[in-house]
Design a protein around this motif. Structure first.
Motif, mmCIF file in Angstrom:
data_model
loop_
_atom_site.group_PDB
_atom_site.id
_atom_site.type_symbol
_atom_site.label_atom_id
_atom_site.label_comp_id
_atom_site.label_asym_id
_atom_site.label_seq_id
_atom_site.Cartn_x
_atom_site.Cartn_y
_atom_site.Cartn_z
ATOM 1 N N THR A 81 37.046 45.480 39.022
ATOM 2 C CA THR A 81 36.236 44.258 39.422
ATOM 3 C C THR A 81 36.697 43.275 39.945
ATOM 4 N N GLU A 82 35.854 42.255 40.919
ATOM 5 C CA GLU A 82 35.943 41.362 40.676
ATOM 6 C C GLU A 82 36.235 40.912 39.707
ATOM 7 N N ALA A 83 35.186 40.519 39.098
ATOM 8 C CA ALA A 83 35.056 39.819 37.705
ATOM 9 C C ALA A 83 36.214 40.395 36.673
ATOM 10 N N ALA A 84 35.919 41.652 36.440
ATOM 11 C CA ALA A 84 37.429 41.660 35.843
ATOM 12 C C ALA A 84 38.982 40.949 36.599
ATOM 13 N N MET A 85 38.842 41.243 37.637
ATOM 14 C CA MET A 85 40.127 40.185 38.781
ATOM 15 C C MET A 85 40.302 38.888 37.786
ATOM 16 N N TYR A 86 39.526 38.262 37.709
ATOM 17 C CA TYR A 86 38.845 36.688 36.778
ATOM 18 C C TYR A 86 39.586 36.770 35.635
ATOM 19 N N GLU A 87 38.424 37.659 35.032
ATOM 20 C CA GLU A 87 38.181 37.647 32.918
ATOM 21 C C GLU A 87 40.668 37.981 33.056
ATOM 22 N N ASP A 88 41.433 38.452 33.765
ATOM 23 C CA ASP A 88 42.729 39.292 33.393
ATOM 24 C C ASP A 88 43.370 37.597 33.714
ATOM 25 N N ALA A 89 43.140 37.205 35.637
ATOM 26 C CA ALA A 89 44.012 35.904 35.550
ATOM 27 C C ALA A 89 43.963 34.437 33.864
ATOM 28 N N LEU A 90 42.609 34.756 34.053
ATOM 29 C CA LEU A 90 42.207 33.167 32.753
ATOM 30 C C LEU A 90 43.147 33.850 32.094
ATOM 31 N N LEU A 91 43.395 34.981 31.187
ATOM 32 C CA LEU A 91 44.256 36.429 30.198
ATOM 33 C C LEU A 91 45.616 34.959 30.270
ATOM 34 N N MET A 92 46.248 35.507 31.683
ATOM 35 C CA MET A 92 47.792 35.298 31.796
ATOM 36 C C MET A 92 47.531 33.700 31.541
ATOM 37 N N TYR A 93 46.636 32.619 32.071
ATOM 38 C CA TYR A 93 46.774 31.619 31.669
ATOM 39 C C TYR A 93 46.879 31.164 30.581
ATOM 40 N N LYS A 94 46.316 31.908 29.498
ATOM 41 C CA LYS A 94 45.884 31.297 28.276
ATOM 42 C C LYS A 94 47.179 31.882 27.771
ATOM 43 N N VAL A 95 48.155 32.956 27.549
ATOM 44 C CA VAL A 95 49.335 33.327 28.111
ATOM 45 C C VAL A 95 50.820 32.355 27.954
ATOM 46 N N ALA A 96 50.821 31.764 29.393
ATOM 47 C CA ALA A 96 51.308 30.686 29.421
ATOM 48 C C ALA A 96 50.842 29.100 29.119
ATOM 49 N N ARG A 97 49.827 29.132 28.812
ATOM 50 C CA ARG A 97 49.516 27.828 27.509
ATOM 51 C C ARG A 97 50.046 28.169 26.462
ATOM 52 N N THR A 98 50.290 28.832 26.053
ATOM 53 C CA THR A 98 51.333 29.541 24.602
ATOM 54 C C THR A 98 52.601 29.063 24.800
ATOM 55 N N ARG A 99 52.999 28.592 25.643
ATOM 56 C CA ARG A 99 54.571 28.077 26.514
ATOM 57 C C ARG A 99 54.836 26.907 26.794
ATOM 58 N N PHE A 100 53.984 26.460 27.656
ATOM 59 C CA PHE A 100 53.214 25.219 28.351
ATOM 60 C C PHE A 100 52.321 24.648 28.681
ATOM 61 N N ALA A 101 52.721 22.821 29.177
ATOM 62 C CA ALA A 101 51.128 22.672 29.057
ATOM 63 C C ALA A 101 51.127 22.704 30.287
ATOM 64 N N PRO A 102 49.515 22.399 31.051
ATOM 65 C CA PRO A 102 49.077 22.749 32.229
ATOM 66 C C PRO A 102 49.872 22.062 33.560
#
Length: 272
Positions: A125-146
């Protein structure tokens, strides 16, 4: 009088059939829109990826029922990460070839498959796409700063990338062959339906882009056969000072990497 009467009846009959056809086609479009927009290739759960550069497969749980399949392509000495949101067809295998464009500049690349693509599960769903993208961002933040995270969207993924960059800080937002919105693209193809009401997926890049504080660069080819150049060009008016719309003359939807202008510009941005 009689011939006129027959003609009038004939015209009315044609009008009724035309209206019926219009609504029937609209109903069909509504129920098959997912198949028209998305062309995923599902992979078995035990499928083993094979790539020419170092990588790590990730299976990221969203909840008890939904898991996202992602691949982390590794740079030799990473100084940041690119979150790459791919197009509407196949799966990670199709888009992995672009990873070296980023890893050679010292960026790890995290690429996920949307739900129903590859080995990812759950309903798309469109909402799921945004939710999952945010989850990927959280994964990235465990390794790097914004300020070390670049968000990159290709085709379908441009709307998702723009939405994420509108709610989270990043170093830069890069959009390749973007659309103003999905309804705008649909209207270009067949402007007889109210797509803003008809489509379950709209991905209004035009609404998200003005909310992005990071620098934005857009790449679009003038011969794009999938997302019309005119649709992407509309976004130019929404760019802030310092942002850039890069026109690739003669470029199509899937061959911008073949153009020196694209590669030189991308290299210069990633070298910063």
């Amino acid at each position: 009088m009689e011939p006129k009467s027959k003609t009038l009846k004939y015209v009315k009959k044609i009008a009724i059939w035309a209206i019926a056809l219009y609504f029937t086609a609209g109903i069909v479009l509504y129920f098959v829109q997912d198949k028209l927009i998305f062309h995923p290739e599902v992979l078995p759960a035990n499928y083993q990826y094979k790539f020419d550069i170092p990588f790590q497969e990730l299976l990221i749980p969203v909840n008890k029922k939904v898991k996202l399949s992602a691949v982390l392509f590794k740079a030799e000495r990473p100084r940041g990460m690119v979150l790459y949101f791919h197009g509407n067809s196949s799966n990670i295998n199709r888009y992995a070839k672009v990873a070296p464009d980023f890893t050679r500049h010292g960026y790890d690349v995290l690429m996920m498959d949307y739900r129903e693509f590859g080995k990812s599960t759950g309903r798309l769903t469109e909402a799921a796409m945004y939710e999952d993208a945010l989850l990927m961002y959280k994964v990235a933040r465990t390794r790097f700063a914004p300020w070390q995270i670049v968000i990159y969207g290709k085709s379908l993924g441009t709307g998702i990338a723009a939405q994420l960059a509108s709610v989270r800080d990043c170093k830069r937002l890069l959009l390749e062959t973007p659309y103003y919105s999905l309804s705008d693209v649909a209207s270009e193809a067949a402007p007889i339906y109210p797509y803003s009401l008809l489509l379950e997926f709209n991905l209004p890049t035009n609404e998200y882009l003005p909310k992005v504080s990071a620098p934005v660069t857009i790449f679009h080819g003038t011969k794009d056969e999938t997302v019309p150049y005119a649709s992407g060009k509309k976004l130019d008016t929404l760019l802030k000072k310092g942002d850039e719309f890069v026109t690739i003359k003669g470029g199509k939807h899937n061959n911008l990497r073949e153009y020196p202008h694209y590669r030189e510009k991308l290299d210069s941005l990633l070298a910063q």
